[in-house]
Write a protein that holds these residues in place. Structure first.
Motif, PDB file in Angstrom:
ATOM      1  N   PHE A 141      15.942  97.907 104.710  1.00 26.84           N
ATOM      2  CA  PHE A 141      17.166  97.144 104.970  1.00 26.84           C
ATOM      3  C   PHE A 141      18.215  98.023 105.644  1.00 26.84           C
ATOM      4  CE2 PHE A 141      21.349  95.761 103.279  1.00 26.84           C
ATOM      5  CZ  PHE A 141      21.388  94.477 103.778  1.00 26.84           C
ATOM      6  N   LEU A 186      17.149  99.219 109.186  1.00 24.71           N
ATOM      7  CA  LEU A 186      17.246  98.108 110.144  1.00 24.71           C
ATOM      8  C   LEU A 186      18.686  97.923 110.633  1.00 24.71           C
ATOM      9  CD1 LEU A 186      15.704  95.525 111.356  1.00 24.71           C
ATOM     10  CD2 LEU A 186      16.803  94.310 109.484  1.00 24.71           C
ATOM     11  N   ILE A 187      19.606  97.846 109.685  1.00 21.79           N
ATOM     12  CA  ILE A 187      21.002  97.581 110.051  1.00 21.79           C
ATOM     13  C   ILE A 187      21.591  98.758 110.831  1.00 21.79           C
ATOM     14  CG2 ILE A 187      23.294  96.962 109.167  1.00 21.79           C
ATOM     15  CD1 ILE A 187      21.428  94.865 108.259  1.00 21.79           C
ATOM     16  N   ILE A 188      21.354  99.971 110.327  1.00 19.41           N
ATOM     17  CA  ILE A 188      21.925 101.151 110.991  1.00 19.41           C
ATOM     18  C   ILE A 188      21.359 101.286 112.400  1.00 19.41           C
ATOM     19  CG2 ILE A 188      22.174 103.668 110.907  1.00 19.41           C
ATOM     20  CD1 ILE A 188      23.603 102.667 108.568  1.00 19.41           C
ATOM     21  N   ALA A 228      20.163  98.942 114.335  1.00 18.16           N
ATOM     22  CA  ALA A 228      20.731  97.896 115.184  1.00 18.16           C
ATOM     23  C   ALA A 228      22.154  98.275 115.600  1.00 18.16           C
ATOM     24  CB  ALA A 228      20.741  96.557 114.448  1.00 18.16           C
ATOM     25  N   LEU A 229      22.900  98.818 114.660  1.00 25.02           N
ATOM     26  CA  LEU A 229      24.294  99.183 114.946  1.00 25.02           C
ATOM     27  C   LEU A 229      24.364 100.328 115.963  1.00 25.02           C
ATOM     28  CD1 LEU A 229      27.207  98.576 114.293  1.00 25.02           C
ATOM     29  CD2 LEU A 229      27.078 100.166 112.391  1.00 25.02           C
ATOM     30  N   ILE A 283      22.122 101.163 118.269  1.00 26.71           N
ATOM     31  CA  ILE A 283      21.751 100.685 119.612  1.00 26.71           C
ATOM     32  C   ILE A 283      22.903  99.880 120.215  1.00 26.71           C
ATOM     33  CG2 ILE A 283      20.116  99.294 120.943  1.00 26.71           C
ATOM     34  CD1 ILE A 283      18.089  99.801 118.691  1.00 26.71           C
ATOM     35  N   THR A 284      23.515  99.053 119.378  1.00 24.91           N
ATOM     36  CA  THR A 284      24.636  98.256 119.878  1.00 24.91           C
ATOM     37  C   THR A 284      25.767  99.142 120.369  1.00 24.91           C
ATOM     38  OG1 THR A 284      24.035  96.617 118.229  1.00 24.91           O
ATOM     39  CG2 THR A 284      26.122  96.301 119.300  1.00 24.91           C
ATOM     40  N   CYS A 285      26.017 100.240 119.641  1.00 25.26           N
ATOM     41  CA  CYS A 285      27.097 101.138 120.052  1.00 25.26           C
ATOM     42  C   CYS A 285      26.779 101.848 121.368  1.00 25.26           C
ATOM     43  CB  CYS A 285      27.373 102.180 118.973  1.00 25.26           C
ATOM     44  SG  CYS A 285      28.114 101.485 117.513  1.00 25.26           S
ATOM     45  N   THR A 322      25.197 100.576 123.857  1.00 28.93           N
ATOM     46  CA  THR A 322      25.205  99.644 124.985  1.00 28.93           C
ATOM     47  C   THR A 322      26.428  99.759 125.897  1.00 28.93           C
ATOM     48  OG1 THR A 322      23.882  98.182 123.633  1.00 28.93           O
ATOM     49  CG2 THR A 322      24.874  97.230 125.572  1.00 28.93           C
ATOM     50  N   PRO A 323      27.656  99.774 125.340  1.00 27.95           N
ATOM     51  CA  PRO A 323      28.801  99.885 126.257  1.00 27.95           C
ATOM     52  C   PRO A 323      28.759 101.168 127.083  1.00 27.95           C
ATOM     53  CG  PRO A 323      29.558  99.596 123.988  1.00 27.95           C
ATOM     54  CD  PRO A 323      28.092  99.644 123.949  1.00 27.95           C
ATOM     55  N   LEU A 377      26.364 100.557 129.882  1.00 27.08           N
ATOM     56  CA  LEU A 377      26.938  99.628 130.859  1.00 27.08           C
ATOM     57  C   LEU A 377      28.002 100.306 131.719  1.00 27.08           C
ATOM     58  CD1 LEU A 377      27.335  96.218 128.993  1.00 27.08           C
ATOM     59  CD2 LEU A 377      25.797  96.776 130.859  1.00 27.08           C
ATOM     60  N   LEU A 378      28.865 101.083 131.071  1.00 24.62           N
ATOM     61  CA  LEU A 378      29.913 101.752 131.841  1.00 24.62           C
ATOM     62  C   LEU A 378      29.322 102.787 132.793  1.00 24.62           C
ATOM     63  CD1 LEU A 378      32.803 102.088 129.249  1.00 24.62           C
ATOM     64  CD2 LEU A 378      32.806 100.779 131.374  1.00 24.62           C
ATOM     65  N   LEU A 408      26.390 102.681 134.177  1.00 21.77           N
ATOM     66  CA  LEU A 408      25.804 101.937 135.293  1.00 21.77           C
ATOM     67  C   LEU A 408      26.885 101.466 136.263  1.00 21.77           C
ATOM     68  CD1 LEU A 408      23.126  99.711 133.511  1.00 21.77           C
ATOM     69  CD2 LEU A 408      22.714 101.609 135.076  1.00 21.77           C
ATOM     70  N   ALA A 425      24.580  97.064 137.335  1.00 22.98           N
ATOM     71  CA  ALA A 425      25.483  97.101 136.176  1.00 22.98           C
ATOM     72  C   ALA A 425      25.972  95.699 135.813  1.00 22.98           C
ATOM     73  CB  ALA A 425      26.677  98.006 136.473  1.00 22.98           C
ATOM     74  N   LEU A 479      31.551  94.000 127.139  1.00 27.36           N
ATOM     75  CA  LEU A 479      32.087  95.205 126.498  1.00 27.36           C
ATOM     76  C   LEU A 479      32.922  94.838 125.275  1.00 27.36           C
ATOM     77  CD1 LEU A 479      33.193  97.329 129.598  1.00 27.36           C
ATOM     78  CD2 LEU A 479      31.126  97.563 128.243  1.00 27.36           C
ATOM     79  N   SER A 498      30.516  95.805 116.738  1.00 29.11           N
ATOM     80  CA  SER A 498      30.196  97.112 116.153  1.00 29.11           C
ATOM     81  C   SER A 498      31.283  97.540 115.181  1.00 29.11           C
ATOM     82  CB  SER A 498      30.067  98.179 117.245  1.00 29.11           C
ATOM     83  OG  SER A 498      29.180  97.766 118.234  1.00 29.11           O
ATOM     84  N   PRO A 512      19.596  93.866 119.323  1.00 30.16           N
ATOM     85  CA  PRO A 512      20.173  94.209 118.012  1.00 30.16           C
ATOM     86  C   PRO A 512      21.415  93.405 117.643  1.00 30.16           C
ATOM     87  CG  PRO A 512      20.767  95.868 119.627  1.00 30.16           C
ATOM     88  CD  PRO A 512      19.859  94.911 120.329  1.00 30.16           C
ATOM     89  N   VAL A 550      23.370  92.756 113.934  1.00 30.95           N
ATOM     90  CA  VAL A 550      24.700  93.275 113.609  1.00 30.95           C
ATOM     91  C   VAL A 550      25.653  92.142 113.199  1.00 30.95           C
ATOM     92  CG1 VAL A 550      26.700  94.494 114.558  1.00 30.95           C
ATOM     93  CG2 VAL A 550      24.409  95.291 115.074  1.00 30.95           C
TER      94      VAL A 550
END
Lengths: 40, 159, 472
Positions: A8, A11-13, A15-16, A18-20, A22-23, A26-27, A29, C49, C189, C196, C276, C280
């Motif tokens: 548990f 899984l949560i950590i 996911a968190l 990977i989510t962090c 992402t920005p 993206l930036l 790129l 992007a 973003l 998060s 994910p 979350v």
């Protein structure tokens, strides 16, 4: 059958995390596209 | 750490702005009526709602639903506070079994009526059956797309 | 203790500030639009992007921010894991997006493809499915906007719903696809940072171990690996997601607007970034029983818990995140649906000789018209979000096989494709009413798949791919 606490938490950590990331991706790129003039 | 009671208290403020000015006026003859699902619950979640016999538009102060696996509310007693001034609660995570529920409030001295809710999840074979069917169709689809993709990559203009 | 209710005035201020910001931004981006192609497809030259961000942000909708916590609250761990599998739609669409760009270098919409590949009858069936779905989604987004603003700030449902529609229609009207994609990037973003922060604060305040302990003591069912209803719903949800993405012009017009060679990796990256997010957002709901939060309806659980744990700042973060999520989908859907109407109905059926300028003007009227129609449908606040969307599963899942085979297989003929979509939808609806919501998409996809493969085996003629490359 119950999901164990370890699974548990992992899984949560995960996911968190990977989510962090992402920005950041993206930036990065966007900056790359911006300097190579390929935004549009 | 956030204590449950604090969380609920905050929510009262947050979600009940439109009702903020109306204050509950206790009334002697007031009693609570609890309603729940009519048929057997198959998914383990259901909603219950409470109405007051005196005035339907009046909020009910500190509304709490109690649930137990025995009629006398002595076994596995669980309490569920309502959110703000809402008289409806969405409850979840019940395993197979029969549950007895009743409502209480600060304003009303007596408990509400007791309702009986039967929870019976879908049989596992049925769930796994659908799972397997879904899995097979999905696998067929994924294999189809990947093979088509590889083929179209190999010979782009025409296949 | 500080009073942290999000005042109606604060909510309204956020909406107005964002509204003005987005509309000005849309206007600024729209200055570059010289042709209808610019307006509808951002000049077919969107870079990696923006492409990856728009794929992700559009798929983050009210579903992800409101329904993922709802399903987690109802189905436990499987709710959020199952929901995150909807990312498979984006991942599997990646190779198809590349193919679409190759086959239809001058195409505009998914309707274009169906008409050229399968002919008139299949096109009509497809358009009906598309319209039912697009309206279902538009209305559910509009209603979600109103419900959200009301539940977080006490702002009247009708005012909130109207505000979000005016804002999205506004910037899409001025900026077209460019505005949609650029705002999606920023909204992506905002969404990611917001969810998060909420999840981190929740873990920090409540603790994963204590959430797990509380659930296993009080609500063991939510941690059950073999939760029957959740296991049943899993693949149905996946097919629903696949159907939504494969058929909808929202995703096709994106594939067509991306630069060459960008479509594939953009959808792949977008899908992986999306994966994910439901975990979350959904996880937030698992803290509810421990916090003593039992909302009147399950779709309110996410915002309620976040606001309860995080106080006023949390309420504002939630407000902005969900507002962005709604806007990033609403604008895409407005743009894509009006493209479909402009290109497939107006241009191809009524005015084949329409000038570029006429098309652009008509497209703008369409956006406005769609906005007004959505607004009218949202006025009565008809159904709960989930119910409305489950119903659409029967429709969209029937298009999965016809689209996949149509893109890669030369044998499948139009009559079989039309039959597959029509009978798939009908049997899905029968399943929905006779058995339950958890089989609608599954049955629809299965029946349509069988008809398609029978069609492939029986078809004699081979389709010539060159017919797809229609000169405009």
């Amino acid at each position: 059958m119950q999901i164990p606490e370890l699974f548990f938490s992992v899984l949560i950590i995960a996911a968190l995390v990977i989510t962090c990331l992402t920005p950041v991706i993206l930036l990065a790129l966007f900056i790359k596209d911006y300097f190579s003039k390929t935004i549009w | 750490m956030v204590k449950p009671s604090i969380g609920a208290g905050r929510m009262i403020k947050m979600l009940s702005l439109c009702f903020l000015l109306t204050l509950a006026a206790p009334s002697a003859a007031q009693s609570l009526q609890l309603n729940g699902p009519d048929s057997t619950v198959r998914e383990g979640y259901f909603t219950v709602n409470v109405s007051s016999t005196t005035d339907a538009s009046e909020p009910i102060a500190s509304l709490v639903i109690e649930a137990s696996s025995s009629k006398d509310f002595k076994q596995n007693l669980q309490t569920f506070p309502a959110l703000g001034d809402f008289k409806k609660l969405s409850l979840t995570g019940f395993s197979d079994g029969t549950y007895y529920l009743r409502a209480r409030s600060e304003d009303v001295s007596e408990y509400s009526n007791v309702i009986q809710v039967r929870v019976q999840h879908y049989p596992l074979w049925q769930a796994l059956g659908l799972f397997v069917v879904g899995f097979l169709i999905f696998t067929a689809l994924v294999v189809t797309i990947i093979r088509f993709h590889q083929k179209s990559e190999a010979e782009p203009a025409d296949d | 203790m500080t009073e942290f209710a999000l005042d109606t005035s604060v909510g309204l201020t956020i909406v107005v500030l964002f509204g003005i910001g987005w509309i000005l931004f849309g206007y600024w981006l729209g200055r570059k639009n010289k042709t209808h192609e610019d307006f509808a497809l951002a000049g077919r030259n969107v870079g990696f992007a923006f492409a990856a961000a728009t794929a992700m942000a559009t798929w983050v909708t009210s579903n992800t921010t409101l329904v993922a916590p709802q399903l987690t609250y109802q189905f436990g761990l499987w709710g959020m894991i199952g929901y995150s599998f909807a990312a498979l739609g984006l991942l599997l669409f990646a190779p198809m997006a590349k193919r679409i760009k190759q086959l239809l270098p001058n195409g505009y919409t998914s309707g274009d493809f169906v008409r050229l590949r399968y002919g008139q009858v299949a096109w009509w069936v497809f358009i009906i499915i598309s319209v039912v779905y697009a309206f279902g989604w538009l209305i559910s987004l509009g209603m979600a906007g109103g419900i959200l603003l009301e539940s977080l700030s006490g702002l009247d449902y009708h005012i909130g719903m109207t505000a979000i529609l005016i804002i999205c229609v506004g910037y899409t009207l001025f900026g077209g696809m460019r505005a949609v994609i650029a705002t999606d990037f920023i909204q992506a973003l905002i969404i990611i940072v917001g969810v998060s922060v909420i999840a981190y604060w929740l873990i920090d305040n409540v603790g994963l171990d204590s959430i797990h302990q509380n659930l296993s003591a009080e609500h063991p069912q939510l941690l059950d690996v073999l939760f029957p209803a959740a296991v049943m719903f899993l693949f149905n949800n996946i097919f629903f997601g696949l159907g939504e993405i494969f058929h909808s012009n929202v995703w096709w017009s994106r594939a067509l607007s991306f630069k060459k060679d960008v479509a594939y990796k953009a959808y792949l990256t977008g899908g992986l970034m999306w994966l994910p997010i439901p975990i979350v957002t959904g996880f937030i709901a698992l803290a509810a029983p421990q916090l003593g939060i039992f909302p009147p309806s399950a779709d309110m659980i996410g915002p309620t818990v976040a606001a309860a744990v995080l106080g006023k700042a949390g309420a504002i973060v939630v407000f902005i995140v969900i507002f962005s999520a709604l806007a990033s989908s609403l604008d895409s859907l407005l743009a894509a649906t009006s493209d479909l109407v402009t290109q497939d109905l107006f241009h191809k059926k009524f005015k084949p000789k329409a000038s570029d300028k006429t098309l652009m003007r008509f497209n703008r009227y369409c956006i406005l018209g769609l906005g007004i129609m959505t607004w009218l449908f949202c006025l009565p606040r008809i159904a709960t979000l989930g119910a409305l969307l489950n119903f659409a599963g029967a429709f969209v899942a029937s298009t999965i096989w016809p689209i996949v085979l149509g893109l890669y297989q030369r044998k499948l003929s139009g009559s079989y494709a039309a039959a597959a979509m029509a009978f798939g939808t009908l049997s899905g609806l029968v399943g929905y009413f006779a058995i339950g919501f958890y089989v609608a998409a599954l049955i629809s996809c299965a029946v349509s798949g069988v008809i398609c493969w029978v069609g492939v085996v029986n078809s004699q003629r081979l389709f010539d791919w060159r017919q797809l490359n229609e000169e405009n």
